[in-house]
Enzyme design. Structure first.
Site, PDB file in Angstrom:
ATOM      1  N   ASN A  11     -32.867  -3.387  28.147  1.00 29.13           N
ATOM      2  CA  ASN A  11     -33.266  -1.927  28.129  1.00 29.13           C
ATOM      3  C   ASN A  11     -33.360  -1.574  26.556  1.00 29.13           C
ATOM      4  O   ASN A  11     -32.762  -1.443  25.851  1.00 29.13           O
ATOM      5  CB  ASN A  11     -32.018  -0.989  28.911  1.00 29.13           C
ATOM      6  CG  ASN A  11     -32.510   0.275  28.554  1.00 29.13           C
ATOM      7  OD1 ASN A  11     -33.463   0.634  28.119  1.00 29.13           O
ATOM      8  ND2 ASN A  11     -31.534   1.313  28.941  1.00 29.13           N
ATOM      9  N   TRP A  12     -34.805  -1.689  26.357  1.00 28.12           N
ATOM     10  CA  TRP A  12     -35.283  -1.201  24.852  1.00 28.12           C
ATOM     11  C   TRP A  12     -35.015   0.060  24.554  1.00 28.12           C
ATOM     12  O   TRP A  12     -35.154   0.426  23.493  1.00 28.12           O
ATOM     13  CB  TRP A  12     -36.668  -1.936  24.789  1.00 28.12           C
ATOM     14  CG  TRP A  12     -36.956  -3.345  24.720  1.00 28.12           C
ATOM     15  CD1 TRP A  12     -35.881  -4.249  24.801  1.00 28.12           C
ATOM     16  CD2 TRP A  12     -38.275  -3.948  24.393  1.00 28.12           C
ATOM     17  NE1 TRP A  12     -36.647  -5.424  24.576  1.00 28.12           N
ATOM     18  CE2 TRP A  12     -38.011  -5.249  24.399  1.00 28.12           C
ATOM     19  CE3 TRP A  12     -39.320  -3.431  23.917  1.00 28.12           C
ATOM     20  CZ2 TRP A  12     -38.994  -6.255  24.141  1.00 28.12           C
ATOM     21  CZ3 TRP A  12     -40.366  -4.272  23.636  1.00 28.12           C
ATOM     22  CH2 TRP A  12     -39.993  -5.873  23.998  1.00 28.12           C
ATOM     23  N   HIS A  97     -30.252   6.326  34.515  1.00 31.11           N
ATOM     24  CA  HIS A  97     -29.851   5.743  33.434  1.00 31.11           C
ATOM     25  C   HIS A  97     -28.889   7.074  33.040  1.00 31.11           C
ATOM     26  O   HIS A  97     -29.378   8.043  32.821  1.00 31.11           O
ATOM     27  CB  HIS A  97     -30.423   5.362  32.268  1.00 31.11           C
ATOM     28  CG  HIS A  97     -29.802   4.502  31.238  1.00 31.11           C
ATOM     29  ND1 HIS A  97     -29.108   5.271  30.120  1.00 31.11           N
ATOM     30  CD2 HIS A  97     -29.423   3.144  31.147  1.00 31.11           C
ATOM     31  CE1 HIS A  97     -28.520   4.490  29.373  1.00 31.11           C
ATOM     32  NE2 HIS A  97     -28.633   3.089  29.800  1.00 31.11           N
ATOM     33  N   GLU A 167     -22.776   0.811  34.722  1.00 30.08           N
ATOM     34  CA  GLU A 167     -22.539   1.062  33.117  1.00 30.08           C
ATOM     35  C   GLU A 167     -21.881   2.302  33.030  1.00 30.08           C
ATOM     36  O   GLU A 167     -22.009   3.465  32.766  1.00 30.08           O
ATOM     37  CB  GLU A 167     -23.874   1.396  32.622  1.00 30.08           C
ATOM     38  CG  GLU A 167     -25.034   0.345  32.700  1.00 30.08           C
ATOM     39  CD  GLU A 167     -26.087   0.514  31.651  1.00 30.08           C
ATOM     40  OE1 GLU A 167     -26.205  -0.239  30.700  1.00 30.08           O
ATOM     41  OE2 GLU A 167     -26.595   1.731  31.697  1.00 30.08           O
ATOM     42  N   GLY A 173     -23.059   1.557  24.107  1.00 33.52           N
ATOM     43  CA  GLY A 173     -23.485   2.072  22.554  1.00 33.52           C
ATOM     44  C   GLY A 173     -22.159   1.895  21.609  1.00 33.52           C
ATOM     45  O   GLY A 173     -22.306   2.416  20.559  1.00 33.52           O
ATOM     46  N   SER A 215     -22.359  -2.244  25.587  1.00 33.69           N
ATOM     47  CA  SER A 215     -21.877  -2.997  24.760  1.00 33.69           C
ATOM     48  C   SER A 215     -21.782  -4.388  24.906  1.00 33.69           C
ATOM     49  O   SER A 215     -20.730  -5.094  24.502  1.00 33.69           O
ATOM     50  CB  SER A 215     -20.488  -2.195  24.192  1.00 33.69           C
ATOM     51  OG  SER A 215     -20.887  -1.060  23.658  1.00 33.69           O
TER      52      SER A 215
HETATM   53  P1  PGA Z   1     -25.715  -0.970  24.820  1.00 35.12           P
HETATM   54  O1  PGA Z   1     -26.708  -0.240  25.995  1.00 35.12           O
HETATM   55  O2  PGA Z   1     -25.827  -2.645  25.289  1.00 35.12           O
HETATM   56  O3  PGA Z   1     -26.459  -0.634  23.548  1.00 35.12           O
HETATM   57  O4  PGA Z   1     -24.453  -0.551  24.927  1.00 35.12           O
HETATM   58  C1  PGA Z   1     -26.693  -0.478  27.373  1.00 35.12           C
HETATM   59  C2  PGA Z   1     -27.405   0.530  28.103  1.00 35.12           C
HETATM   60  O5  PGA Z   1     -27.361   1.826  27.768  1.00 35.12           O
HETATM   61  O6  PGA Z   1     -28.163   0.371  28.963  1.00 35.12           O
END
Ligand code: PGA
Length: 255
Positions: A11-12, A97, A167, A173, A215
Site C-alpha cells: 500500500n503505497w 482502509h 489492520e 504507522g 508496522s
Molecule cells: P504501515 O502501514 O505498514 O506503514 O504501518 C500499513 C497500512 O496502513 O496499510
C-alpha cells in the site's frame, strides 16, 4: 487465492511524489518478485500511476487501486470508478482502509464499494481493525459489526472473491516493534474466520484469505505469518523501499 499461496499487498498510500520515482520503485519490486515460488504481491499505487506500471510477463506481481467509488459514471467530481481502474490494469482494490474511514468512509460506503469492485471484476481487499484494545474485549464486537456491515451486500457465492486485511489502527504507522504480537494476530484471525463462518457458512469462510497489516517489516514479518497463521501481509511504509520490501517477500515466500 489457491491453497498454499501467500500474498503480500503493497500500500503505497500518497507516495511517491512523481511518476519517475513510481516507475523506479515498481521496476525494482518487479525484479525482486521474479524468483518467488509461493508468494504473490499486489502493488497498490496512487490512481495516477496505475496505467504506467506494467505487470506483463511477471505472474508474481499484480496491480491494485487504493480505493474505488461505488458508481460507474456520472456527476461525482473527483471520484474514480471500479471499471475505470480495471481498464488501466488494476485487478485488486483496497477498500475501507482506516485512513479513508478517518476521512468519513463508513461501513455502508465500504459495502457499496465492495459490490462495485466485484461487479467490475476486481478482487476487493477489505480492511478492518479496531481503534484500541480495551481490557473487556469490546473490540471483538466492533470487529464483528465492521465485518457484518461491510460485507452486507456480498452474496454467499461471492465470498471466495474477497480478501480481508486485518489492520488494528493502533498498530499502523508505528515503530516496527509495536506491530501486533503473532499470538494476538492468530487469535484475531480465528475470530474473523468464526464471524465469517457464522455469516456465510464454514465452507465459504475458509476460502477467505486473511492478511495482517500494521508496522510490518522484515524483522516481524516471518513470525506474524507463521505464528499468526495468516495468509499474508499488507505493508505500508516498507513497500516503498524495494530492498526492505524484497526482504519481506523472500521471508514470506519461504514459510
Ligand atoms: P504501515 O502501514 O505498514 O506503514 O504501518 C500499513 C497500512 O496502513 O496499510
Amino acid at each position: 487465492m489457491k491453497k498454499n499461496r501467500r500474498l503480500v499487498v503493497a500500500n503505497w498510500k500518497l507516495n511517491p511524489p512523481n511518476l519517475a520515482k513510481a516507475k523506479e520503485i515498481f521496476s525494482a519490486t518487479r525484479r525482486n518478485v521474479r524468483n518467488l515460488k509461493r508468494c504473490r504481491t499486489v502493488v497498490c499505487p496512487p490512481f495516477s500511476y496505475l496505467s504506467s506500471l506494467k505487470t506483463a510477463g511477471v505472474p508474481q506481481i499484480k496491480l491494485g487501486a487504493q480505493n474505488v467509488f461505488w458508481e460507474d459514471r456520472g456527476a461525482f467530481t473527483g471520484e474514480v470508478g471500479a471499471a475505470m481502474v480495471r481498464s488501466v490494469g488494476a485487478e485488486y482494490a483496497i477498500i475501507g482502509h482506516s485512513e479513508r474511514r478517518r476521512l468519513g468512509e463508513t461501513d455502508e460506503m465500504a459495502s457499496k464499494k465492495i459490490a462495485a469492485a466485484l461487479k467490475a471484476g476486481l478482487t476487493p481487499i477489505l480492511c478492518i481493525g479496531e481503534r484500541e484494545r480495551d481490557p473487556a474485549g469490546a473490540y471483538f464486537e466492533f470487529l464483528k459489526n465492521e465485518i457484518k456491515q461491510s460485507l452486507a451486500k456480498v452474496q454467499r457465492s461471492a465470498l471466495k472473491k474477497i480478501i480481508i486485511a486485518y489492520e488494528p489502527i493502533w498498530a499502523i504507522g508505528k515503530s516496527f516493534k509495536d506491530a501486533m504480537q503473532p499470538n494476538d494476530v492468530h487469535q484475531t484471525s480465528l475470530f474473523i474466520k468464526k464471524v465469517l463462518a457464522d455469516l456465510f457458512g464454514q465452507e465459504e469462510a475458509v476460502t477467505v484469505p486473511i492478511l495482517y497489516g500494521g508496522s510490518v517489516n522484515f524483522e516481524n514479518a516471518g513470525a506474524i505469518v507463521r505464528d499468526g497463521e495468516v495468509e499474508g501481509l499488507l505493508v505500508g511504509r516498507e513497500s516503498l523501499d524495494p530492498k526492505a520490501f524484497g526482504a519481506i517477500l523472500k521471508i514470506v515466500d519461504a514459510i
